[in-house]
Write a protein that holds these residues in place. Sequence first.
Motif, mmCIF file in Angstrom:
data_model
loop_
_atom_site.group_PDB
_atom_site.id
_atom_site.type_symbol
_atom_site.label_atom_id
_atom_site.label_comp_id
_atom_site.label_asym_id
_atom_site.label_seq_id
_atom_site.Cartn_x
_atom_site.Cartn_y
_atom_site.Cartn_z
ATOM 1 N N THR A 143 39.925 38.332 30.863
ATOM 2 C CA THR A 143 39.959 36.887 31.054
ATOM 3 C C THR A 143 39.340 36.473 32.391
ATOM 4 O O THR A 143 38.558 35.528 32.459
ATOM 5 C CB THR A 143 41.418 36.382 31.015
ATOM 6 O OG1 THR A 143 42.062 36.970 29.905
ATOM 7 C CG2 THR A 143 41.490 34.873 30.902
ATOM 8 N N LEU A 144 39.685 37.208 33.423
ATOM 9 C CA LEU A 144 39.275 36.773 34.759
ATOM 10 C C LEU A 144 37.883 37.255 35.170
ATOM 11 O O LEU A 144 37.172 36.548 35.878
ATOM 12 C CB LEU A 144 40.297 37.251 35.802
ATOM 13 C CG LEU A 144 41.693 36.640 35.686
ATOM 14 C CD1 LEU A 144 42.627 37.259 36.718
ATOM 15 C CD2 LEU A 144 41.640 35.127 35.883
ATOM 16 N N ALA A 145 37.526 38.444 34.681
ATOM 17 C CA ALA A 145 36.274 39.042 35.154
ATOM 18 C C ALA A 145 35.040 38.143 34.984
ATOM 19 O O ALA A 145 34.287 37.968 35.940
ATOM 20 C CB ALA A 145 36.061 40.386 34.482
ATOM 21 N N PRO A 146 34.848 37.537 33.795
ATOM 22 C CA PRO A 146 33.635 36.707 33.666
ATOM 23 C C PRO A 146 33.614 35.573 34.692
ATOM 24 O O PRO A 146 32.575 35.251 35.244
ATOM 25 C CB PRO A 146 33.728 36.156 32.237
ATOM 26 C CG PRO A 146 34.696 37.022 31.542
ATOM 27 C CD PRO A 146 35.642 37.536 32.569
ATOM 28 N N GLY A 147 34.785 34.988 34.944
ATOM 29 C CA GLY A 147 34.879 33.887 35.907
ATOM 30 C C GLY A 147 34.508 34.373 37.297
ATOM 31 O O GLY A 147 33.707 33.739 37.989
ATOM 32 N N HIS A 189 31.336 33.181 39.360
ATOM 33 C CA HIS A 189 31.551 32.601 40.675
ATOM 34 C C HIS A 189 30.670 33.310 41.700
ATOM 35 O O HIS A 189 29.993 32.679 42.511
ATOM 36 C CB HIS A 189 33.033 32.737 41.046
ATOM 37 C CG HIS A 189 33.382 32.073 42.330
ATOM 38 N ND1 HIS A 189 33.582 30.716 42.418
ATOM 39 C CD2 HIS A 189 33.556 32.567 43.575
ATOM 40 C CE1 HIS A 189 33.866 30.406 43.666
ATOM 41 N NE2 HIS A 189 33.862 31.517 44.393
ATOM 42 N N THR A 190 30.663 34.651 41.583
ATOM 43 C CA THR A 190 29.856 35.431 42.522
ATOM 44 C C THR A 190 28.379 35.096 42.340
ATOM 45 O O THR A 190 27.660 34.848 43.300
ATOM 46 C CB THR A 190 30.071 36.941 42.267
ATOM 47 O OG1 THR A 190 31.462 37.152 42.018
ATOM 48 C CG2 THR A 190 29.628 37.784 43.435
ATOM 49 N N LEU A 191 27.956 35.067 41.068
ATOM 50 C CA LEU A 191 26.549 34.773 40.776
ATOM 51 C C LEU A 191 26.160 33.388 41.271
ATOM 52 O O LEU A 191 25.118 33.195 41.879
ATOM 53 C CB LEU A 191 26.299 34.843 39.263
ATOM 54 C CG LEU A 191 26.085 36.241 38.682
ATOM 55 C CD1 LEU A 191 25.946 36.133 37.177
ATOM 56 C CD2 LEU A 191 24.830 36.874 39.281
#
Lengths: 272, 408
Positions: free
Chosen positions: A32-36, A40-42
């Motif tokens: 759930t969190l990883a894509p966000g 965000h990093t990208l």
Amino acid sequence: MKNPSDMKNSSAVIDEGRRGFMRTAAGVATVTLAPGVLLHTLAHAGSPGQGGGVPRAEPVTDAVRYGMLIDTTRCAEGCTACVSACNRENGLDLQEMPTGADPALWDRQESRWIRKVKVQDNLTGHVSNLPLMCQHCEHPPCVDVCPTGASFKRADGIVMVDRHLCIGCRYCMMACPYKARSFIHANVEEKLTLAPRGKGCVESCNLCVHRRDHGQPSTACADACAAEGHHAILFGDLKDPASPLSQALAKLPSRQLRENLALNTGVRYSGV
Amino acid sequence: MKRIVYREWRLAPQRYWGLLALLAVIAGMGGLAFWYMEHQGHWVTGMTNEIVWGTPHLFAIFLIVAASGALNIASIGTVFGKTTYQPLGRFSGLLAVALLVGGLLVLVLDLGRPDRLIVAMTSYNFRSIFAWNVLLYTGFMAIVIAYLVTMMERRLKGYYKAAGTLAFTWRLLLTTGTGSIFGFIVARQAYDTAVLAPMFIVMSFLYGLAVFILVLMFACAQDGRPIGPYLLKRLKGLMAIFIAGVLLFILIYFLTKLYGAKNYDLVNYYLVSGGRYTLAFWFGWVILGLLAPYGIIMHPALGQDPKWIAGASALVIFGGLASLYVIVIGGQAFPMTLFPDKTILESGFHDGVGGQISAYAPSLPEVLLGLGGVAVALLITAVGVRVLQFLPESLADKDIDPHAAVKA
């Protein structure tokens, strides 16, 4: 009922169910969190495709007002470098004609942010060439008419569309005095992260807003024009008297297109 | 005065369900057209970046304009105290709501993002007349339903006049809002004039009345309910006045435009050189849609015949669609004056090169979506008159107005 010694033994035994639950929970949380986190990093990294630069950390202010001067005497007939550059920069060249579409009709449905226009004065016969795009009005009719507020003007004068609020009613296209807006008539398979166009929304030139937000000096069209050696498009800050744009505007006689509408456009033309 | 007896529509089940099935099939085809357009995108329509509003808008605006006009009959009875019209009040209110639902449905289903309707309902820009219209449309629906309740519920009779007056005021605002959608567009020469707001009001009077007469005559004929010649005479007389009103506003529109040299081209385009739009203006709107029905209803013999009056109403509806074709599509097709006193020789975006008119050919899904909206409006009306008491048992002159029978 269990006796106390049984209970003691059972607590020493590893509870596989509980462990499994923890594993699943951790997995779900990561998925759930990883894509966000990644997005965000990208988003804060500034991809090389956007020309790099340092991303804007402060909110946009009205200390600047971005605009352009287009010197039509320098705009070369037949040259479409600005159009190609815009198409490439904003992923407009990634649009594909849907299978079975009529090419002539599609030609009128495809999104375009900038186009070349050649005009002739009816009395004098004088011919001018110029690029035409959103004029980034101080009082934009597209913003006035938009029912949801999707069409908006940033503090720095850039007029653009909030793609999350646009319902695709096209009233802004009816109201734009420069016919500068396009509606996305079909699915777009490939798109750039800086111009995530989706079927059913309206869009137009945003003065390469991603470049503004990464502290870069110019727009794709102005750069392309300069690279061709024409220097017909000058981009800059209208509020800074020292900017090359303000200085050129002070020197050259210029005008707004359809100035009778008193929209105080951010894009000015000279020689037409 | 005799007590008016309202009765549900008592059609034979076979006939009634047959009618509903027919309307449901047309509405269903509209639904399929919507699904296709929504799924594929608008490239399957004839709409482009030049003609951004097409056939669905033509139908939607017609239905919305006719909705406010259909309410006029109730208003004349309530606000202006004309007792002859009062028995028609319920049916007038029902038809108004039904037409509005049909029109709004078409409008909403043509959005690029119909799934974001909730955004339109929650995020407002109050500088936009469109945002105001969202409130005007929903408000109209609520007010007319409340008005209908005061007509049908004896205990609320005390609010009847107030509700009717509010509904009448609101419908004037609503059509002002619809006309202003175009009136406020400064960018396009065909629009950009305040006269469009009152013009749309007069158009709504006429188109709403024509739809009302036609649907009423059909509903009564199916059920064997009489319509008195005096009532019909009043209705057609009203239609003649509204036709004259629309003609007057067409004249005012062109005179307003002709006052400025910058609009000579536009007037010439509409009246002489606009090709299909000129044809639609003269033959569709003026001749078939206004003059012919006026001639029929004023004719000493034909004007007495209910069939000819129905025919005249149908012509007015045809003319109404033609008028919106001329205004909505013709108005967009006229090349925008980006450079006054200059001719565009070349453009990478079809900017009316050499004064060329923008091309537009309606596609089948657009037409089906529009017709679907009409079917939904009629479906609501058919169900309404069947399950509730909207229609008087008799509209014979002696039953609705004792003096009328003598006058007829």
